[in-house]
Motif scaffolding. Structure first.
Motif, PDB file in Angstrom:
ATOM      1  N   ASP A   9      32.296  37.096  31.044  1.00 14.26           N
ATOM      2  CA  ASP A   9      32.915  36.004  31.881  1.00 14.26           C
ATOM      3  C   ASP A   9      34.429  35.775  31.461  1.00 14.26           C
ATOM      4  OD1 ASP A   9      31.880  34.924  29.356  1.00 14.26           O
ATOM      5  OD2 ASP A   9      31.888  32.912  30.382  1.00 14.26           O
ATOM      6  N   SER A  36      37.350  38.841  35.702  1.00 18.30           N
ATOM      7  CA  SER A  36      37.895  38.750  36.679  1.00 18.30           C
ATOM      8  C   SER A  36      39.303  39.350  36.731  1.00 18.30           C
ATOM      9  CB  SER A  36      38.237  37.397  37.080  1.00 18.30           C
ATOM     10  OG  SER A  36      38.853  36.930  35.845  1.00 18.30           O
ATOM     11  N   GLU A  37      39.492  40.100  35.685  1.00 20.01           N
ATOM     12  CA  GLU A  37      40.740  40.967  35.537  1.00 20.01           C
ATOM     13  C   GLU A  37      40.405  42.324  36.077  1.00 20.01           C
ATOM     14  OE1 GLU A  37      42.937  40.435  31.778  1.00 20.01           O
ATOM     15  OE2 GLU A  37      41.795  38.909  31.341  1.00 20.01           O
ATOM     16  N   ASP A  87      39.267  44.595  39.139  1.00 18.44           N
ATOM     17  CA  ASP A  87      39.252  44.452  40.649  1.00 18.44           C
ATOM     18  C   ASP A  87      37.847  44.542  40.917  1.00 18.44           C
ATOM     19  OD1 ASP A  87      39.505  45.394  43.592  1.00 18.44           O
ATOM     20  OD2 ASP A  87      41.481  45.155  43.097  1.00 18.44           O
ATOM     21  N   LEU A  88      37.423  43.977  41.945  1.00 18.83           N
ATOM     22  CA  LEU A  88      36.168  44.201  42.341  1.00 18.83           C
ATOM     23  C   LEU A  88      35.597  45.527  42.965  1.00 18.83           C
ATOM     24  CD1 LEU A  88      34.970  40.877  44.176  1.00 18.83           C
ATOM     25  CD2 LEU A  88      33.810  41.768  42.538  1.00 18.83           C
ATOM     26  N   LEU A 100      29.857  35.610  39.886  1.00 17.16           N
ATOM     27  CA  LEU A 100      30.961  36.277  39.978  1.00 17.16           C
ATOM     28  C   LEU A 100      31.750  35.731  41.051  1.00 17.16           C
ATOM     29  CD1 LEU A 100      29.528  39.991  39.893  1.00 17.16           C
ATOM     30  CD2 LEU A 100      31.113  38.953  38.300  1.00 17.16           C
ATOM     31  N   SER A 101      31.141  35.075  42.203  1.00 12.51           N
ATOM     32  CA  SER A 101      31.955  34.344  43.018  1.00 12.51           C
ATOM     33  C   SER A 101      32.749  33.366  42.516  1.00 12.51           C
ATOM     34  CB  SER A 101      30.929  33.888  44.224  1.00 12.51           C
ATOM     35  OG  SER A 101      31.530  32.901  44.895  1.00 12.51           O
ATOM     36  N   GLU A 102      32.095  32.719  41.393  1.00 11.23           N
ATOM     37  CA  GLU A 102      32.723  31.647  40.703  1.00 11.23           C
ATOM     38  C   GLU A 102      34.027  32.197  39.971  1.00 11.23           C
ATOM     39  OE1 GLU A 102      31.928  29.313  36.606  1.00 11.23           O
ATOM     40  OE2 GLU A 102      30.331  29.464  38.166  1.00 11.23           O
ATOM     41  N   LEU A 103      33.846  33.222  39.244  1.00 15.27           N
ATOM     42  CA  LEU A 103      35.021  33.872  38.321  1.00 15.27           C
ATOM     43  C   LEU A 103      35.930  34.468  38.988  1.00 15.27           C
ATOM     44  CD1 LEU A 103      32.545  35.493  35.845  1.00 15.27           C
ATOM     45  CD2 LEU A 103      33.825  33.712  35.497  1.00 15.27           C
ATOM     46  N   TYR A 104      35.656  35.036  40.430  1.00 11.59           N
ATOM     47  CA  TYR A 104      36.515  35.571  41.070  1.00 11.59           C
ATOM     48  C   TYR A 104      37.442  34.906  42.197  1.00 11.59           C
ATOM     49  CZ  TYR A 104      35.857  40.457  39.228  1.00 11.59           C
ATOM     50  OH  TYR A 104      35.913  41.764  38.717  1.00 11.59           O
ATOM     51  N   VAL A 130      31.396  39.141  47.501  1.00  9.40           N
ATOM     52  CA  VAL A 130      30.793  39.782  46.289  1.00  9.40           C
ATOM     53  C   VAL A 130      30.001  40.697  46.734  1.00  9.40           C
ATOM     54  CG1 VAL A 130      29.739  39.501  44.173  1.00  9.40           C
ATOM     55  CG2 VAL A 130      31.462  37.901  44.617  1.00  9.40           C
TER      56      VAL A 130
END
Length: 255
Positions: free
Chosen positions: A188, A192-193, A195-196, A230-234, A241
């Motif tokens: 975590d 987020s660095e 790319d999805l 992941l929604s929160e982190l990105y 996501v």
């Protein structure tokens, strides 16, 4: 919202009592694509039975898990080759190197890993990598095998940012599961660095359940907790996501 679980052992004995109910919970949660890694010949029948029951949703891999690389590994690799010659599979996996349980088998683990990479290239399939306490050893093999015909997923990625970029450099997506929800998991802090477009979702069920189920049996329905994290982190929607990572899985598996 279509969610893809790119790594789940649905044939596990852990689901013997409620496998159908577990599948229904996952489908109701939006999970409709399940990719099933192999371990060794002793699980083949259970995997084929799973496909027979849930064939519209499950996609099987062929391969020899590194912790099953023992004295009979050449016989096991022969079994993998026989399966590949008989029918189609979505990937070669899970394969790789595991030095957590047994360091004495490193040489034959490397041999089995390389051999299965060659099978993946021959059949034009992705690989799904298992790596435990073996990043240097895995990267050493990937470096010698790298090319346009080498691609796949770094399953249960738990490395650092530098290792993430290195894995991506070998045409690997990062398989992200319950560990990203762990307080001290580390992912975590930097995920987020990345790319999805380089991320796919997985549970590795029945293992590695996300919060708030940590320590309990994991199941595919719990992947929604990974989506939420992941929604929160990105800082993007859960739908984004799910859709981006599902498209990534389609790019890898061509399904």
């Amino acid at each position: 919202m279509i969610i893809t679980d790119t790594h789940t052992h649905l044939y596990s004995e852990a689901f013997a009592e409620d496998r159908e109910e577990m599948m229904i919970r996952a489908l109701e949660a939006g999970v409709s694509r399940f990719f099933i890694p192999a371990i060794d010949a002793s699980y083949t029948e259970a995997m084929l039975d799973l496909e027979a029951k849930f064939g519209d949703y499950v996609h099987l891999m062929a391969g020899l898990h590194p912790t099953s690389v023992k004295e009979n590994f050449k016989e096991e690799l022969g079994h993998v080759e026989e399966l590949l010659a008989k029918r189609s599979f979505c990937a070669i996996g899970e394969i790789g190197i595991d030095l957590y349980w047994d360091k004495s088998t490193l040489d034959i683990q490397k041999e089995a890993f390389r051999h299965q990479i060659q099978l993946a290239k021959e059949y034009k399939l992705p690989i799904v990598i298992h790596c435990r306490e073996a990043f240097d050893e895995i990267f050493e093999v990937l470096e010698t095998e790298s090319g346009d015909d080498l691609y796949g997923i770094f399953h249960c990625f738990t490395g650092n940012l530098q290792q993430a970029h290195k894995a991506i450099g070998y045409n690997m997506k990062l398989g992200i599961g319950g560990v990203v929800t762990f307080k001290n998991g580390g992912l975590d802090k930097f995920i987020s660095e990345i790319d999805l477009k380089h991320i796919v979702l997985e549970t590795d069920s029945p293992y590695l359940a996300p919060k708030p189920y940590r320590g309990k049996r994991n199941e595919s329905a719990y992947i929604v907790k990974v989506v939420e994290k992941l929604s929160e982190l990105y800082g993007v929607s859960q739908d984004d996501v799910a859709s981006i990572t599902t498209q990534n899985s389609k790019d890898i598996f061509s399904i």
